[in-house]
Design an enzyme around this catalytic site. Structure first.
Site, short mmCIF file in Angstrom:
data_model
loop_
_atom_site.label_atom_id
_atom_site.label_comp_id
_atom_site.label_asym_id
_atom_site.label_seq_id
_atom_site.Cartn_x
_atom_site.Cartn_y
_atom_site.Cartn_z
N TYR A 105 57.82 -46.32 46.67
CA TYR A 105 58.63 -46.96 47.75
C TYR A 105 58.23 -46.42 48.94
O TYR A 105 57.53 -45.33 49.81
CB TYR A 105 60.20 -45.23 48.34
CG TYR A 105 61.09 -45.74 48.54
CD1 TYR A 105 61.54 -46.57 49.22
CD2 TYR A 105 60.98 -44.98 49.91
CE1 TYR A 105 62.92 -47.18 49.59
CE2 TYR A 105 61.94 -45.26 50.60
CZ TYR A 105 63.09 -45.77 50.94
OH TYR A 105 63.37 -46.21 51.86
N ASP B 54 49.96 -44.98 51.72
CA ASP B 54 51.37 -44.65 52.52
C ASP B 54 51.33 -42.93 51.94
O ASP B 54 51.45 -42.47 50.76
CB ASP B 54 52.32 -45.57 51.63
CG ASP B 54 53.43 -45.14 52.45
OD1 ASP B 54 53.61 -44.24 53.25
OD2 ASP B 54 54.77 -45.75 51.78
N LYS C 35 57.60 -39.29 58.70
CA LYS C 35 57.65 -37.60 58.46
C LYS C 35 57.18 -36.32 59.56
O LYS C 35 57.88 -36.41 60.71
CB LYS C 35 58.14 -37.19 56.89
CG LYS C 35 58.72 -38.55 55.73
CD LYS C 35 58.97 -37.73 54.37
CE LYS C 35 59.64 -38.88 53.53
NZ LYS C 35 61.40 -39.22 53.58
#
Ligand code: PMP
Length: 441
Positions: free
Chosen positions: A155, A243, A271
């Protein structure tokens, strides 16, 4: 003083979904928010949160939950951390956004560039989605190639590239993804280097980038996987993008680069780096990053990376305060110890209940996967039932993602979550058996 065991009024759950979210029936989430949700998934019990402090959140009815969602990961210091909030309050008195160079963004960029690894320069954005999108665009401009290799089940955000390959298939998992995006995407299997070698054999010379979650959806890489991936990329002139939206500052201060000891060409942060405020970053070697330099705007390889709120000073000071807290001695040892305790406890509950499955993750991450001898539907049904029961037990966690652990979770709270998971398993099994649904036991 916070209680170890949050009080949950089970009777409230019997109320209709839409009314559950708020005491005022005219505020019906389903009428105004698509699917009554802010994202592509919705909690199985409608919870409308009002406030959070430390490891706890409270909904509009005053019910308290032990929070292992942590806003989907950014709040590694817990909710409303005083150091973060003080920094934000000080910044707010000076202004919230300028869209220009500002000191907090400059300091945060310097801090990121100091981390050992590939990051020499950064460009800020607001979301992880943007960071991975920009990273791929940089790689395409840098190599003059179009194709990108990703891993099934990964993802990377909400853009076209991310959705292809999500949940294991080499196809779009969302409507609205153009065929051209699928044609330019090569999908290999994580932890299966032969699948990567096979893809390189066919597409190597047209690959711009390999985009990988170094720990894919809580699954650790095998020791040889990332080093071999880096080697393949180097020899084929392919940009390796980590990522680290999820792993950055979580597995270690230096993220997966430090934790697994492998250096990519480009890193995406999100985040934690914004301390709970909208901020993400893409960073890498100057040679690649400088393609986005506005002074090169007329060059054909100029890469456009821009965003109205990018590098805003409020998010930047929140990020700086969070990173400063994470640099205190012993922080990662403590986070890893809590993670280990949770993983061991969850695994114990699986075996105590005779449920087939495994607990994966490392550092302050724990994820449960049910095995499904009775077919995928049984594991899914069990997961959904456990998700629901966990919330009713006062634990906010969703098994399709993971338990996120913060620095303010205590060992007693971890133990409470383990017990709640056991109780949720028991209740879910009972409920599914009563409904005569096959189980993954
Ligand atoms: N990459 C990874 C690995 C993620 O986990 C996420 C979000 N969960 C994203 C990218 C997208 O980040 P955002 O939701 O901030 O767009």
């Amino acid at each position: 003083m916070l209680q170890v065991a949050p009080e949950v009024n089970r009777q409230e759950d019997a109320r209709p979904k839409s009314v559950l979210i708020a005491d005022s029936p005219e505020v019906r989430a389903d009428d105004v928010l698509v699917g009554g949700s802010n994202s592509a998934f919705a909690l199985p019990v409608r919870v409308c949160l009002e406030r959070g402090y430390g490891s706890r959140v409270w909904d509009e009815s005053g019910r308290e939950y032990l929070d292992f969602l942590l806003a989907s990961g950014p709040l590694i210091l817990g909710h409303a951390h005083p150091r973060v909030y003080d920094a934000v309050a000080r910044q707010l008195s000076k202004g919230s956004v300028f869209h220009t160079l500002n000191r907090p963004a400059l300091e945060l960029a310097s801090r990121l560039a100091e981390i050992p690894g590939c990051v020499e320069m950064v460009r800020f954005a607001s979301t992880g989605t943007e960071a991975t999108l920009h990273a791929v665009r940089l790689a395409r401009a840098y190599t003059g190639r179009d194709k990108v290799l990703i891993f099934a089940g990964s993802y990377h955000g909400s853009h076209d590239l991310s959705i292809i390959g999500y949940r294991g298939a080499a196809r779009a998992q969302s409507g609205g993804v153009p065929r051209s995006a699928i044609e330019d995407t090569v999908v290999a299997r994580f932890n299966d280097i032969s699948s990567v070698e096979a893809s390189f054999a066919v597409h190597g010379s047209s690959l711009a980038a390999v985009l990988v979650e170094p720990q894919q959806r809580s699954r650790d890489p095998s020791p040889e996987f990332l080093p071999r991936l880096a080697q393949l990329c180097r020899s084929a002139g392919v940009v390796l993008i980590f990522d680290e939206v999820l792993t950055g500052f979580r597995l270690a201060f230096g993220g997966a680069q430090e934790y697994y000891g492998v250096e990519p060409d480009v890193v995406c942060y999100g985040k934690i780096v914004g301390g709970g405020f909208p901020l993400s970053a893409v960073g890498g070697r100057c040679e690649i990053m400088c393609l986005a330099d506005p002074a090169r705007a007329s060059a054909s390889t100029f890469v456009h990376i821009s965003g109205t709120l990018s590098g805003n000073p409020v998010s930047a000071v929140a990020g700086l305060a969070t990173l400063a807290e994470l640099e205190e001695p012993g922080v990662y040892e403590h986070l890893h110890k809590l993670g280990e305790r949770l993983r061991t406890g969850l695994a114990g509950q699986l075996s105590a209940h005779g449920i087939g499955g495994s607990v994966i993750g490392s550092g302050p991450i724990a994820a449960v996967e049910f095995s499904d001898p009775a077919g995928p539907r049984s594991a899914l049904a069990l997961r959904e039932a456990v998700n629901r029961e966990l919330i009713l037990q006062g634990v906010l966690a969703q098994l399709q993602t993971r338990f996120y652990i913060s620095l303010v979770h205590t060992e007693a709270e971890i133990d409470f979550a383990i017990d709640a998971f056991g109780a949720a398993l028991g209740a879910a099994i009972q409920r599914l058996c009563a409904a005569d649904r096959p189980l993954a036991v």
